[in-house]
Design an enzyme around this catalytic site. Structure first.
Site, PDB file in Angstrom:
ATOM      1  N   ASN A 102     -18.661 -27.293  -3.986  1.00  0.00           N
ATOM      2  CA  ASN A 102     -18.685 -28.048  -5.237  1.00  0.00           C
ATOM      3  C   ASN A 102     -17.415 -27.828  -6.045  1.00  0.00           C
ATOM      4  O   ASN A 102     -16.799 -26.768  -5.965  1.00  0.00           O
ATOM      5  CB  ASN A 102     -19.908 -27.648  -6.076  1.00  0.00           C
ATOM      6  CG  ASN A 102     -21.204 -27.899  -5.327  1.00  0.00           C
ATOM      7  OD1 ASN A 102     -21.229 -28.700  -4.393  1.00  0.00           O
ATOM      8  ND2 ASN A 102     -22.252 -27.195  -5.695  1.00  0.00           N
ATOM      9  N   HIS A 119     -13.294 -26.581  -2.031  1.00  0.00           N
ATOM     10  CA  HIS A 119     -12.751 -27.922  -2.251  1.00  0.00           C
ATOM     11  C   HIS A 119     -12.062 -28.075  -3.595  1.00  0.00           C
ATOM     12  O   HIS A 119     -11.845 -29.190  -4.051  1.00  0.00           O
ATOM     13  CB  HIS A 119     -13.864 -28.980  -2.107  1.00  0.00           C
ATOM     14  CG  HIS A 119     -14.465 -29.013  -0.732  1.00  0.00           C
ATOM     15  ND1 HIS A 119     -15.750 -29.423  -0.495  1.00  0.00           N
ATOM     16  CD2 HIS A 119     -13.958 -28.643   0.469  1.00  0.00           C
ATOM     17  CE1 HIS A 119     -16.003 -29.325   0.805  1.00  0.00           C
ATOM     18  NE2 HIS A 119     -14.931 -28.853   1.416  1.00  0.00           N
ATOM     19  N   CYS A 130       6.028 -31.862  -8.939  1.00  0.00           N
ATOM     20  CA  CYS A 130       6.479 -30.460  -8.954  1.00  0.00           C
ATOM     21  C   CYS A 130       5.367 -29.487  -8.566  1.00  0.00           C
ATOM     22  O   CYS A 130       5.551 -28.275  -8.582  1.00  0.00           O
ATOM     23  CB  CYS A 130       7.014 -30.093 -10.344  1.00  0.00           C
ATOM     24  SG  CYS A 130       5.744 -29.958 -11.598  1.00  0.00           S
ATOM     25  N   ASN A 212     -33.340 -26.661   1.200  1.00  0.00           N
ATOM     26  CA  ASN A 212     -33.012 -28.080   1.106  1.00  0.00           C
ATOM     27  C   ASN A 212     -34.280 -28.896   1.317  1.00  0.00           C
ATOM     28  O   ASN A 212     -34.964 -28.708   2.330  1.00  0.00           O
ATOM     29  CB  ASN A 212     -31.977 -28.439   2.194  1.00  0.00           C
ATOM     30  CG  ASN A 212     -31.332 -29.785   1.932  1.00  0.00           C
ATOM     31  OD1 ASN A 212     -31.988 -30.704   1.427  1.00  0.00           O
ATOM     32  ND2 ASN A 212     -30.060 -29.905   2.257  1.00  0.00           N
TER      33      ASN A 212
HETATM   34  C1  BV8 Z   1      -9.995 -31.689   6.968  1.00  0.00           C
HETATM   35  C2  BV8 Z   1     -13.844 -32.557  -2.964  1.00  0.00           C
HETATM   36  C3  BV8 Z   1      -8.292 -32.516   8.239  1.00  0.00           C
HETATM   37  C4  BV8 Z   1     -13.541 -33.862  -3.553  1.00  0.00           C
HETATM   38  C5  BV8 Z   1     -14.918 -32.920  -0.824  1.00  0.00           C
HETATM   39  C6  BV8 Z   1     -13.437 -38.694  10.587  1.00  0.00           C
HETATM   40  C7  BV8 Z   1     -12.413 -39.276   9.855  1.00  0.00           C
HETATM   41  C8  BV8 Z   1     -11.693 -38.554   8.891  1.00  0.00           C
HETATM   42  C9  BV8 Z   1     -12.014 -37.212   8.657  1.00  0.00           C
HETATM   43  C10 BV8 Z   1     -13.048 -36.659   9.391  1.00  0.00           C
HETATM   44  C11 BV8 Z   1     -13.755 -37.370  10.349  1.00  0.00           C
HETATM   45  N1  BV8 Z   1     -14.705 -36.551  10.877  1.00  0.00           N
HETATM   46  C12 BV8 Z   1     -14.610 -35.354  10.307  1.00  0.00           C
HETATM   47  C13 BV8 Z   1     -13.594 -35.392   9.424  1.00  0.00           C
HETATM   48  C14 BV8 Z   1     -13.156 -34.296   8.610  1.00  0.00           C
HETATM   49  C15 BV8 Z   1     -13.659 -34.495   7.189  1.00  0.00           C
HETATM   50  C16 BV8 Z   1     -15.167 -34.591   7.176  1.00  0.00           C
HETATM   51  O1  BV8 Z   1     -15.849 -33.601   7.328  1.00  0.00           O
HETATM   52  N2  BV8 Z   1     -15.699 -35.826   6.989  1.00  0.00           N
HETATM   53  C17 BV8 Z   1     -17.145 -36.001   6.941  1.00  0.00           C
HETATM   54  C18 BV8 Z   1     -17.505 -37.132   5.956  1.00  0.00           C
HETATM   55  C19 BV8 Z   1     -17.635 -36.311   8.352  1.00  0.00           C
HETATM   56  N3  BV8 Z   1     -13.256 -33.301   6.491  1.00  0.00           N
HETATM   57  C20 BV8 Z   1     -12.078 -33.305   5.867  1.00  0.00           C
HETATM   58  O2  BV8 Z   1     -11.351 -34.282   5.774  1.00  0.00           O
HETATM   59  C21 BV8 Z   1     -11.658 -31.956   5.298  1.00  0.00           C
HETATM   60  N4  BV8 Z   1     -10.301 -31.732   5.680  1.00  0.00           N
HETATM   61  O3  BV8 Z   1     -10.797 -31.735   7.859  1.00  0.00           O
HETATM   62  O4  BV8 Z   1      -8.682 -31.643   7.182  1.00  0.00           O
HETATM   63  C22 BV8 Z   1      -7.099 -31.935   8.795  1.00  0.00           C
HETATM   64  C23 BV8 Z   1      -7.188 -31.073   9.900  1.00  0.00           C
HETATM   65  C24 BV8 Z   1      -6.034 -30.594  10.437  1.00  0.00           C
HETATM   66  C25 BV8 Z   1      -4.805 -30.938   9.867  1.00  0.00           C
HETATM   67  C26 BV8 Z   1      -4.742 -31.779   8.761  1.00  0.00           C
HETATM   68  C27 BV8 Z   1      -5.888 -32.278   8.206  1.00  0.00           C
HETATM   69  C28 BV8 Z   1     -11.735 -31.991   3.781  1.00  0.00           C
HETATM   70  C29 BV8 Z   1     -13.187 -32.110   3.365  1.00  0.00           C
HETATM   71  C30 BV8 Z   1     -13.266 -31.918   1.858  1.00  0.00           C
HETATM   72  C31 BV8 Z   1     -13.599 -33.236   1.213  1.00  0.00           C
HETATM   73  N5  BV8 Z   1     -13.764 -33.028  -0.232  1.00  0.00           N
HETATM   74  N6  BV8 Z   1     -15.026 -32.694  -2.138  1.00  0.00           N
HETATM   75  C32 BV8 Z   1     -14.527 -34.200  -4.640  1.00  0.00           C
HETATM   76  O5  BV8 Z   1     -15.570 -33.554  -4.771  1.00  0.00           O
HETATM   77  O6  BV8 Z   1     -14.212 -35.155  -5.363  1.00  0.00           O
HETATM   78  S1  BV8 Z   1     -16.314 -33.004   0.105  1.00  0.00           S
HETATM   79  C33 BV8 Z   1     -17.638 -33.438  -0.865  1.00  0.00           C
HETATM   80  O7  BV8 Z   1     -18.736 -33.442   0.033  1.00  0.00           O
HETATM   81  C34 BV8 Z   1     -18.048 -32.450  -1.939  1.00  0.00           C
HETATM   82  O8  BV8 Z   1     -17.272 -31.281  -1.997  1.00  0.00           O
HETATM   83  C35 BV8 Z   1     -19.473 -32.103  -1.513  1.00  0.00           C
HETATM   84  O9  BV8 Z   1     -19.873 -30.855  -1.919  1.00  0.00           O
HETATM   85  C36 BV8 Z   1     -19.237 -32.142  -0.063  1.00  0.00           C
HETATM   86  C37 BV8 Z   1     -20.287 -31.990   0.912  1.00  0.00           C
HETATM   87  O10 BV8 Z   1     -21.390 -32.698   0.505  1.00  0.00           O
HETATM   88  P1  BV8 Z   1     -22.653 -31.802   0.101  1.00  0.00           P
HETATM   89  O11 BV8 Z   1     -22.188 -30.731  -0.817  1.00  0.00           O
HETATM   90  O12 BV8 Z   1     -23.357 -31.396   1.333  1.00  0.00           O
HETATM   91  O13 BV8 Z   1     -23.466 -32.812  -0.757  1.00  0.00           O
HETATM   92  P2  BV8 Z   1     -24.351 -33.992  -0.220  1.00  0.00           P
HETATM   93  O14 BV8 Z   1     -24.550 -34.948  -1.346  1.00  0.00           O
HETATM   94  O15 BV8 Z   1     -23.803 -34.483   1.085  1.00  0.00           O
HETATM   95  O16 BV8 Z   1     -25.752 -33.297   0.133  1.00  0.00           O
HETATM   96  C38 BV8 Z   1     -26.525 -32.748  -0.917  1.00  0.00           C
HETATM   97  C39 BV8 Z   1     -27.654 -32.024  -0.218  1.00  0.00           C
HETATM   98  O17 BV8 Z   1     -28.405 -31.347  -1.214  1.00  0.00           O
HETATM   99  C40 BV8 Z   1     -28.591 -32.949   0.512  1.00  0.00           C
HETATM  100  O18 BV8 Z   1     -28.856 -32.422   1.800  1.00  0.00           O
HETATM  101  C41 BV8 Z   1     -29.870 -32.939  -0.346  1.00  0.00           C
HETATM  102  O19 BV8 Z   1     -31.035 -33.019   0.455  1.00  0.00           O
HETATM  103  C42 BV8 Z   1     -29.782 -31.575  -0.971  1.00  0.00           C
HETATM  104  N7  BV8 Z   1     -30.445 -31.458  -2.274  1.00  0.00           N
HETATM  105  C43 BV8 Z   1     -30.596 -32.421  -3.221  1.00  0.00           C
HETATM  106  N8  BV8 Z   1     -31.237 -31.893  -4.293  1.00  0.00           N
HETATM  107  C44 BV8 Z   1     -31.479 -30.579  -4.003  1.00  0.00           C
HETATM  108  C45 BV8 Z   1     -30.972 -30.295  -2.729  1.00  0.00           C
HETATM  109  N9  BV8 Z   1     -31.061 -29.077  -2.165  1.00  0.00           N
HETATM  110  C46 BV8 Z   1     -31.679 -28.115  -2.880  1.00  0.00           C
HETATM  111  N10 BV8 Z   1     -32.181 -28.304  -4.118  1.00  0.00           N
HETATM  112  C47 BV8 Z   1     -32.109 -29.521  -4.706  1.00  0.00           C
HETATM  113  N11 BV8 Z   1     -32.626 -29.708  -5.933  1.00  0.00           N
HETATM  114 ZN    ZN Z   2       5.502 -31.956 -12.568  1.00  0.00          ZN
END
Ligand code: BV8
Ligand code: ZN
Length: 239
Positions: A102, A119, A130, A212
């Site tokens: 988060n 993240h 810069c 979850n």
């Molecule tokens: C990297 C910051 C590459 C920004 C975030 C295909 C194409 C392109 C890329 C990829 C691909 N396949 C895989 C990738 C890699 C990609 C990726 O994983 N994509 C996913 C979509 C498949 N990852 C990346 O790009 C990462 N970088 O891989 O580098 C690289 C490698 C080598 C060299 C150069 C480059 C970067 C990933 C970071 C992205 N940034 N956030 C912002 O927030 O604005 S990710 C974003 O999603 C948030 O941080 C969020 O936290 C995160 C994950 O989501 P979750 O936290 O799990 O949240 P979500 O809503 O999904 O789920 C909530 C859960 O809570 C649910 O399960 C629900 O049931 C549960 N819940 C709900 N209420 C409750 C609860 N649980 C308990 N109690 C409750 N009350």
């Molecule tokens: Zn600057």
């Protein structure tokens, strides 16, 4: 739930290196829209379409409008009992690691001292010229925010396709390799490399627990699962 609760409490009490991995779900009860749940969308955009360097290059104003919207929501809310429970737990354990996906800063606001923010932070900005980092809590923020050097400021968060901070990621993997107890709270287990911290903990022989309401791709490697909300389970787990 309570015999499971007692069992997990015992495990947690005897754990010497607990690791907690949290996702957007832990902030859901505070009112932060999750990424993939209901209400997580904004103007019908998917996060994967906006949280990318390409989207920012193409239309920095649109991306800043989305972050400004999220910042205005987060500025108005408080941590929930789940965040406070983890802050309390950190105080009781000598060797405790909290890793979060988060960017909302609610763990620190709840009193957690050491938080590995994989993240980045929605309250930090970075100059694209810069690279100067600074805190910016303006709500609303003037769009487009500019650095003293004249460069455009971007949110200092990790976008899809961007590398995570190597030092933070290494600390997270090192802790997961040494974990004897791992709690995975409120993450859909989709985003990499964060999600693979769970399988690292599993491989290290950690006792794995997921909190979850929904099953996730990580549910299969769990020793125990709570389908209640984090805000209900965590305070009971540490009582
Ligand atoms: C990297 C910051 C590459 C920004 C975030 C295909 C194409 C392109 C890329 C990829 C691909 N396949 C895989 C990738 C890699 C990609 C990726 O994983 N994509 C996913 C979509 C498949 N990852 C990346 O790009 C990462 N970088 O891989 O580098 C690289 C490698 C080598 C060299 C150069 C480059 C970067 C990933 C970071 C992205 N940034 N956030 C912002 O927030 O604005 S990710 C974003 O999603 C948030 O941080 C969020 O936290 C995160 C994950 O989501 P979750 O936290 O799990 O949240 P979500 O809503 O999904 O789920 C909530 C859960 O809570 C649910 O399960 C629900 O049931 C549960 N819940 C709900 N209420 C409750 C609860 N649980 C308990 N109690 C409750 N009350
Ligand atoms: Zn600057």
């Amino acid at each position: 739930m309570n015999e499971l609760l007692e069992k997990i409490k015992e495990r947690l009490k005897s754990s010497r290196s607990p690791v907690i991995l949290t996702g957007a779900g832990i902030s859901a009860e505070s009112g932060v829209p999750t990424f993939r749940g209901p209400g997580g969308l904004w103007r019908d955009f998917k996060p994967e379409e906006l949280a990318t360097p390409t989207a920012f290059e193409k239309d920095p104003r649109l991306v800043w409008e989305w972050y400004d919207w999220r910042r205005s929501i987060i500025a108005g809310i408080k941590p929930n009992p789940a965040h406070y429970a983890l802050a309390e737990l950190e105080g009781r354990c000598s060797n405790f690691t909290l890793i979060t996906q988060n960017v909302d800063g609610l763990h620190r606001l709840a009193g957690s001292k050491k938080v590995l923010e994989l993240h980045g932070s929605i309250w930090r900005v970075r100059c694209i010229e810069c690279a100067k980092l600074s805190e910016n809590r303006d709500v609303p923020i003037k769009i487009l925010p500019l650095c003293e050097c004249g460069g455009i400021l971007r949110p200092d968060v990790v976008w899809f396709g961007e590398m995570l901070d190597e030092n933070i990621l290494n600390q997270a993997f090192e802790a997961s390799k040494r974990a004897d107890f791992m709690l995975v709270v409120g993450t859909s287990g989709i985003v990499q490399p964060a999600a693979s911290l769970a399988s690292t903990g599993r491989r290290a022989g950690a006792f794995m627990v997921e909190i979850n309401p929904e099953p996730t791709p990580l549910s299969g490697i769990m020793d125990a699962r709570f389908t209640e909300k984090a805000g209900d389970v965590l305070p009971m787990l540490i009582r």
